[in-house]
Motif scaffolding. Structure first.
Motif, short mmCIF file in Angstrom:
data_model
loop_
_atom_site.label_atom_id
_atom_site.label_comp_id
_atom_site.label_asym_id
_atom_site.label_seq_id
_atom_site.Cartn_x
_atom_site.Cartn_y
_atom_site.Cartn_z
N GLY A 1 38.26 26.35 42.35
CA GLY A 1 37.12 26.81 43.12
C GLY A 1 36.69 25.75 44.13
N GLY A 2 35.51 26.00 44.73
CA GLY A 2 35.01 25.06 45.73
C GLY A 2 34.60 25.77 47.01
N GLY A 3 34.18 27.02 46.88
CA GLY A 3 33.59 27.72 48.02
C GLY A 3 34.57 28.00 49.15
N PHE A 4 35.86 27.95 48.89
CA PHE A 4 36.89 28.10 49.92
C PHE A 4 36.79 26.98 50.96
CE2 PHE A 4 36.67 32.69 48.60
CZ PHE A 4 37.95 32.76 48.07
N THR A 5 36.02 25.94 50.63
CA THR A 5 35.94 24.80 51.55
C THR A 5 36.27 23.49 50.85
OG1 THR A 5 33.58 24.58 51.08
CG2 THR A 5 34.17 25.85 53.03
N ALA B 1 44.45 32.67 37.16
CA ALA B 1 43.10 32.36 36.68
C ALA B 1 42.41 31.48 37.69
CB ALA B 1 43.17 31.66 35.33
N GLY B 2 41.08 31.66 37.80
CA GLY B 2 40.34 30.81 38.72
C GLY B 2 38.86 30.91 38.45
N GLU B 3 38.13 29.94 38.97
CA GLU B 3 36.68 29.91 38.79
C GLU B 3 36.03 29.87 40.17
OE1 GLU B 3 32.73 27.85 38.41
OE2 GLU B 3 34.53 27.07 39.39
N SER B 4 34.91 30.57 40.32
CA SER B 4 34.15 30.57 41.57
C SER B 4 35.04 31.08 42.71
CB SER B 4 33.61 29.16 41.83
OG SER B 4 32.64 29.18 42.83
N ALA B 5 35.26 30.29 43.76
CA ALA B 5 36.16 30.78 44.82
C ALA B 5 37.56 31.03 44.26
CB ALA B 5 36.22 29.77 45.97
N GLY B 6 37.91 30.33 43.20
CA GLY B 6 39.19 30.62 42.52
C GLY B 6 39.16 32.00 41.90
N ALA B 7 38.01 32.39 41.36
CA ALA B 7 37.87 33.74 40.81
C ALA B 7 37.86 34.77 41.93
CB ALA B 7 36.58 33.84 39.99
N ALA C 1 39.00 35.89 35.89
CA ALA C 1 38.07 35.54 36.98
C ALA C 1 36.80 34.99 36.35
CB ALA C 1 37.77 36.76 37.84
N LEU C 2 36.62 33.67 36.44
CA LEU C 2 35.46 33.00 35.86
C LEU C 2 34.39 32.87 36.93
CD1 LEU C 2 37.58 30.07 34.36
CD2 LEU C 2 36.67 31.93 33.00
N SER C 3 33.24 33.49 36.71
CA SER C 3 32.12 33.36 37.64
C SER C 3 32.49 33.75 39.07
CB SER C 3 31.53 31.94 37.62
OG SER C 3 31.03 31.64 36.34
N ASN C 4 33.09 34.93 39.21
CA ASN C 4 33.32 35.47 40.55
C ASN C 4 31.98 35.80 41.19
OD1 ASN C 4 34.76 36.97 42.73
ND2 ASN C 4 33.73 38.72 41.78
N LEU C 5 31.91 35.62 42.52
CA LEU C 5 30.67 35.92 43.23
C LEU C 5 30.78 37.27 43.94
CD1 LEU C 5 31.35 32.69 43.52
CD2 LEU C 5 29.24 32.70 44.82
N GLY C 6 29.62 37.82 44.24
CA GLY C 6 29.58 39.08 44.98
C GLY C 6 28.14 39.49 45.19
N GLY C 7 27.97 40.77 45.39
CA GLY C 7 26.61 41.29 45.50
C GLY C 7 26.04 41.19 46.89
N GLY C 8 24.84 41.69 47.01
CA GLY C 8 24.12 41.49 48.26
C GLY C 8 24.25 42.61 49.27
N VAL C 9 25.27 43.45 49.14
CA VAL C 9 25.48 44.44 50.19
C VAL C 9 24.31 45.42 50.25
CG1 VAL C 9 26.97 46.27 51.02
CG2 VAL C 9 27.94 44.24 49.98
N VAL D 1 42.55 42.05 32.27
CA VAL D 1 41.69 41.10 32.98
C VAL D 1 40.60 40.56 32.05
CG1 VAL D 1 42.02 42.17 35.24
CG2 VAL D 1 40.08 42.88 33.81
N ILE D 2 40.13 39.37 32.37
CA ILE D 2 38.88 38.85 31.82
C ILE D 2 37.97 38.53 33.01
CG2 ILE D 2 37.73 36.97 30.60
CD1 ILE D 2 40.17 36.55 28.91
N PHE D 3 36.74 39.01 32.94
CA PHE D 3 35.70 38.63 33.90
C PHE D 3 34.51 38.13 33.10
CE2 PHE D 3 36.41 40.06 38.36
CZ PHE D 3 37.63 40.68 38.22
N GLY D 4 33.64 37.34 33.72
CA GLY D 4 32.41 36.94 33.07
C GLY D 4 31.74 35.81 33.83
N THR D 5 30.63 35.35 33.28
CA THR D 5 29.82 34.33 33.95
C THR D 5 29.30 33.32 32.93
OG1 THR D 5 27.64 35.36 33.65
CG2 THR D 5 28.95 36.15 35.50
N THR D 6 28.75 32.24 33.42
CA THR D 6 27.92 31.41 32.55
C THR D 6 26.55 32.08 32.48
OG1 THR D 6 27.01 30.00 34.29
CG2 THR D 6 29.13 29.34 33.35
N ALA D 7 25.75 31.71 31.52
CA ALA D 7 24.46 32.38 31.35
C ALA D 7 23.57 32.19 32.56
CB ALA D 7 23.77 31.87 30.09
N ASN D 8 23.74 31.08 33.27
CA ASN D 8 22.82 30.75 34.37
C ASN D 8 23.55 30.31 35.63
OD1 ASN D 8 21.65 29.38 31.55
ND2 ASN D 8 20.22 30.80 32.54
#
Ligand SMILES: *[C@@H]1O[C@H](CO)[C@@H](O)[C@H](O)[C@H]1NC(C)=O
Ligand SMILES: *[C@@H]1O[C@H](CO)[C@@H](O)[C@H](O)[C@H]1NC(C)=O
Ligand SMILES: *[C@@H]1O[C@H](CO)[C@@H](O)[C@H](O)[C@H]1NC(C)=O
Ligand SMILES: *[C@@H]1O[C@H](CO)[C@@H](O)[C@H](O)[C@H]1NC(C)=O
Ligand SMILES: *[C@@H]1O[C@H](CO)[C@@H](O)[C@H](O)[C@H]1NC(C)=O
Ligand SMILES: *[C@@H]1O[C@H](CO)[C@@H](O)[C@H](O)[C@H]1NC(C)=O
Ligand SMILES: *[C@@H]1O[C@H](CO)[C@@H](O)[C@H](O)[C@H]1NC(C)=O
Ligand SMILES: *[C@@H]1O[C@H](CO)[C@@H](O)[C@H](O)[C@H]1NC(C)=O
Ligand SMILES: *[C@@H]1O[C@H](CO)[C@@H](O)[C@H](O)[C@H]1NC(C)=O
Ligand SMILES: *[C@@H]1O[C@H](CO)[C@@H](O)[C@H](O)[C@H]1NC(C)=O
Ligand SMILES: *[C@@H]1O[C@H](CO)[C@@H](O)[C@H](O)[C@H]1NC(C)=O
Ligand SMILES: *[C@@H]1O[C@H](CO)[C@@H](O)[C@H](O)[C@H]1NC(C)=O
Length: 706
Positions: A251-255, A330-336, A357-365, A462-469
């Motif tokens: 991961g790393g925000g694609f940056t 497998a990946g986390e954040s941008a990796g997810a 996919a560990l802690s994939n981001l999305g939402g907001g639309v 697949v496995i998807f999920g997040t940390t609690a916070n």
């Protein structure tokens, strides 16, 4: 109820087996797999404080007779395993060998050549059948790089193998064979898709990491390297006993980020879980993601790099002991986010058999909350949208503002890489380029508008999920001078007063007031909203749609929430629990789960024994998924390997049930989310009403959302 493996050392008649005197250790002997497979045995309990109490061993293919055994070890710069070592580490070695037998890699009944005799596991039947002229596998010491795994390779630890028409020189340490900095692609040209490494007949040093991709003030455009940690190297030309492969996308925000991050080092999974771990670099920031409409700069260079790395792994990983038909991405954040993109990519289809996919981001639309940072990770911009978000800003900041686009691009091509990625605006969006990504969203349903049988969405577990916070890392701790909760929300979530009032009026996100601390109470609520809107809602909706549509896309889907972590991305300097006691409240931050997945929790990070037990358990769950597409480890294997604590955790927490596995949603209520902890447990979907209110309910994709 320890399952004890009985181990016996049987001396051969002294007449038939003399202790062979070893040649003087050679400074830099080349170890190869030309004559034998190489298996590294290390009983790894993941307790970083306990490493000095364990030793590794090397296991070689059968030699025809005892007299050939010592020289087989000497060819590795090692010696036959001594009686003293066997006696001191008998339990470790017995478990390791029992597992070799259980997995079918070696017949264990007849024993193994060791110094002065034959060593057997499982009881005393070997004495009669074994003699110095029986063909038996060989157990050697593993002394190379016995200390810190970050130390440079010692002389004599180098291991050479042939792959991809080249010779790779890696090395071994206590936990695995390591091949680092393997070039999987030719040095890429800026804003051109990479192609497989074309060099042949070369000897490539693979004992130190390659450059990371340009980010901040360091890195290079010549960065397309991957790293392999493996417990096993097959004999040259053999494809026997290949191990499952975990293909890690950082991961790393694609940056930012790199495949060389110690937290995702594969050595612990290689030894504890018998997996081959591959970690990759891919182009980042504007170098990886610039997209300009009407030109051949179509974006997704970083995603395409990942697919080239996957192609390299499919073609070559067998030489490193990995099974090209059992690859889990497998990946986390941008990796997810990358894993999600690859799940839908026609160019990646068929190249992997599972996805995490560990802690994939999305939402907001449709959340009403503008500018959600995570949206573009799961809802892909068109090239035009991506350009609007970053293109003109980049040209301007780079002073590439001449009259035509062609000359502007020519100007940008000349800007040094580190300057380009340090401009105030960078391109970091997965886009609908039409080739690597050709849908606005991952297609998860078989509804008429998104026909799943017609889509390329990979039909893999697949496995998807997040940390609690997760959202606590993406919410600002309010300043001390706030006077109301509403003000706190405004600061924390960067929203206006109207929205803060809406949130409070919904009554869905109550303040606890328990701490009588306005800033903390406000942050508590804002991090929950941030976790929901940026992570949880989209990821729950993803597995829900992928499992409950009329023609489910995923043959199996598992969902989790981490309720025990440490560290992670902490821009607010929240720190850990009071007194460093995990029983006190603390935020489970973004990225804090990685030591649990990789088994890499350090000495200083381990707060109590349950931290270790949960790391042992959770790493087993993910590894089981990589092995078999199911995160529930087999009890027998756990017993054979001596993983009693994991077995206890598995039994106490219960089965990790797949989403939709019963076909009936009602039956799964209450245990669809696996809580990862010691021992953890399960619960129903989290914040269902809240997600609904935020515009990202469980049925979001089923109801045609995108
Ligand atoms: C490695 O070998 C070289 C050459 O024989 C020797 O000079 C050096 O001391 C050795 N290094 C280690 C760490 O043993
Ligand atoms: C030992 O071999 C490795 C791999 O070929 C090489 O990188 C290293 O420089 C050699 N060390 C010595 C001391 O010759
Ligand atoms: C020893 O061999 C006998 C006869 O093959 C078998 O019945 C017995 O189970 C073996 N014992 C062990 C401990 O393997
Ligand atoms: C490995 O290191 C440990 C701790 O320093 C030591 O006790 C052990 O003898 C070493 N083992 C080998 C095989 O070199
Ligand atoms: C508050 O923010 C929302 C969402 O960004 C926006 O739609 C609305 O117009 C804003 N209201 C005011 C009064 O600024
Ligand atoms: C995208 O941008 C190109 C070039 O600026 C323009 O010609 C085209 O109409 C745009 N397409 C859409 C769908 O906006
Ligand atoms: C662009 O020009 C400005 C003003 O001359 C200068 O300060 C800045 O460093 C330049 N930026 C780049 C990327 O060259
Ligand atoms: C199915 O795939 C074809 C070819 O890629 C495409 O033209 C068509 O629009 C797709 N249909 C649906 C319903 O997605
Ligand atoms: C999905 O697309 C395939 C191929 O285009 C077609 O045969 C099938 O009938 C479609 N199914 C649905 C439910 O639309
Ligand atoms: C509150 O504190 C913040 C940051 O410390 C500051 O920017 C802001 O002006 C302050 N607001 C008031 C009303 O004092
Ligand atoms: C509220 O909690 C925060 C975070 O723990 C702390 O920094 C702050 O000092 C607390 N404020 C008060 C008034 O106790
Ligand atoms: C980890 O290892 C150390 C050293 O052997 C030991 O003292 C400690 O109890 C172990 N921790 C756990 C939780 O087993």
């Amino acid at each position: 109820m320890a399952y004890l493996v009985v181990a016996t050392l049987l001396a051969l008649h002294s007449a038939t087996a003399q202790r062979t005197s070893l040649p003087a250790p050679r400074a830099n002997l080349t170890v190869t797999n030309a004559k034998t497979s190489l298996t590294l045995l290390y009983q790894n309990n993941l307790n970083a404080s306990d490493e000095n109490n364990h030793v590794g061993a090397l296991l070689l293919d059968a030699v025809p007779e005892y007299s050939a055994a010592a020289s087989a070890c000497a060819a590795l710069n090692e010696q036959l395993l001594s009686r003293e070592t066997l006696a001191e580490y008998e339990q470790d070695i017995a478990y390791q060998l029992a597992y070799q037998g259980y997995a079918g890699y070696f017949g264990v009944e007849d024993g193994f050549y060791v110094d002065g005799g034959v060593f057997t596991v499982g009881g005393g039947n070997a004495s009669s059948s074994s003699s110095s002229s029986t063909a038996l596998p060989v157990l050697c010491t593993q002394s190379a790089n016995n200390g810190s795994s970050s130390a440079p390779p010692a002389n004599g630890s180098y291991v050479t193998l042939e792959a991809a028409d080249n010779t790779f020189v890696g090395y071994r340490n206590k936990k695995s064979f390591r091949f680092l900095g393997i070039p999987y692609a030719d040095t890429p040209s800026r804003w051109k898709y990479a192609s497989l490494y074309s060099g042949t007949g070369e000897t490539l040093q693979a004992s130190s990491y390659g450059a990371q991709c340009a980010q901040g003030s360091s890195g290079s455009e010549d960065c397309l390297f991957l790293n392999v940690q493996t417990p096993y190297i097959p004999k040259a030309g053999s494809r026997e006993n290949l191990r499952p492969v975990m293909f890690w996308i950082h991961g790393g925000g694609f940056t930012g980020g790199t495949g060389a991050d110690p937290v995702s080092d594969g050595g612990d999974l290689a030894s504890k879980e018998d997996l081959v771990v591959v970690s990759i670099n891919y182009r980042l920031s504007t170098l990886g993601f610039l997209a300009i409409p009407g030109t051949d700069i179509k974006g997704n260079y970083g995603i395409a790099d990942q697919i080239v790395a996957l192609d390299w792994v499919v073609a070559n990983i067998a030489a490193f002991g990995g099974d090209p038909e059992r690859i889990t991405i497998a990946g986390e954040s941008a990796g997810a986010g990358s894993v999600r993109a690859l799940l839908g990519s026609p160019r990646a289809a068929g190249k992997f058999q599972g996805a995490i996919a560990l802690s994939n981001l999305g939402g907001g639309v449709t959340l009403g909350l503008d500018g959600d940072y995570g949206t573009t990770y799961s809802s892909y911009y068109t090239i035009n949208q991506s350009y609007t978000a970053a293109g003109p800003q980049i040209f301007t900041a780079a002073n590439c503002t001449s009259s035509t686009l062609t000359t502007q691009i020519a100007c940008l091509e000349k800007l040094p890489a580190l300057q380009l990625v340090s401009l105030p605006t960078v391109a970091r969006y997965v886009v609908q380029d039409g080739t690597y990504v050709n849908t606005p969203n991952l297609i998860l349903t078989a509804s008429p508008s998104t026909n799943s049988t017609n889509s390329t969405t990979a039909h893999v577990p697949v496995i998807f999920g997040t940390t609690a916070n997760d959202g606590a890392s993406f919410s600002n701790f309010p300043p001390a001078n706030i006077t109301t909760h509403a003000e706190g929300l405004q600061h924390a979530l960067s929203i206006n007063a109207t929205w803060a009032a809406n949130i409070i009026a919904s009554t869905l996100f109550p303040f606890s007031n328990s701490s009588h601390n306005l800033t903390l109470d406000s942050f508590n609520v804002s991090q929950r909203i941030a976790t929901d809107k940026t992570f949880r809602c989209v990821d729950q909706a993803t597995v829900y749609a992928g499992s409950f549509s009329s023609a489910p896309v995923f043959p199996a889907a598992y969902y989790y929430e981490f309720t025990r972590t440490t560290g992670g991305y902490d821009p607010n300097h929240l720190g850990g629990p009071a007194d460093n006691d995990p029983n006190n409240p603390y935020f489970r931050l973004h990225g804090a789960d990685l030591p649990w997945v990789f088994g890499t929790l350090g000495k200083a990070q381990m707060r109590d024994e349950e931290d270790l037990w949960s790391v042992q358990l959770v790493s087993s769950l993910f590894a089981s998924f990589v092995r078999a597409g199911d995160p529930n480890p087999g009890e027998r294997e756990l017993r054979v390997r001596g993983y009693e604590r994991v077995l206890e955790g598995v039994r106490r927490a219960g089965r990790w049930r797949g989403v939709g596995e019963s076909g009936e949603e009602e039956e799964e209520e209450g245990h669809v989310v696996r809580l990862l902890d010691w021992p953890g447990g399960s619960r129903g979907w989290v914040d269902v009403e809240q997600c609904e209110w935020l515009g990202y309910g469980l049925r979001y994709y089923l109801d045609g959302g995108a």
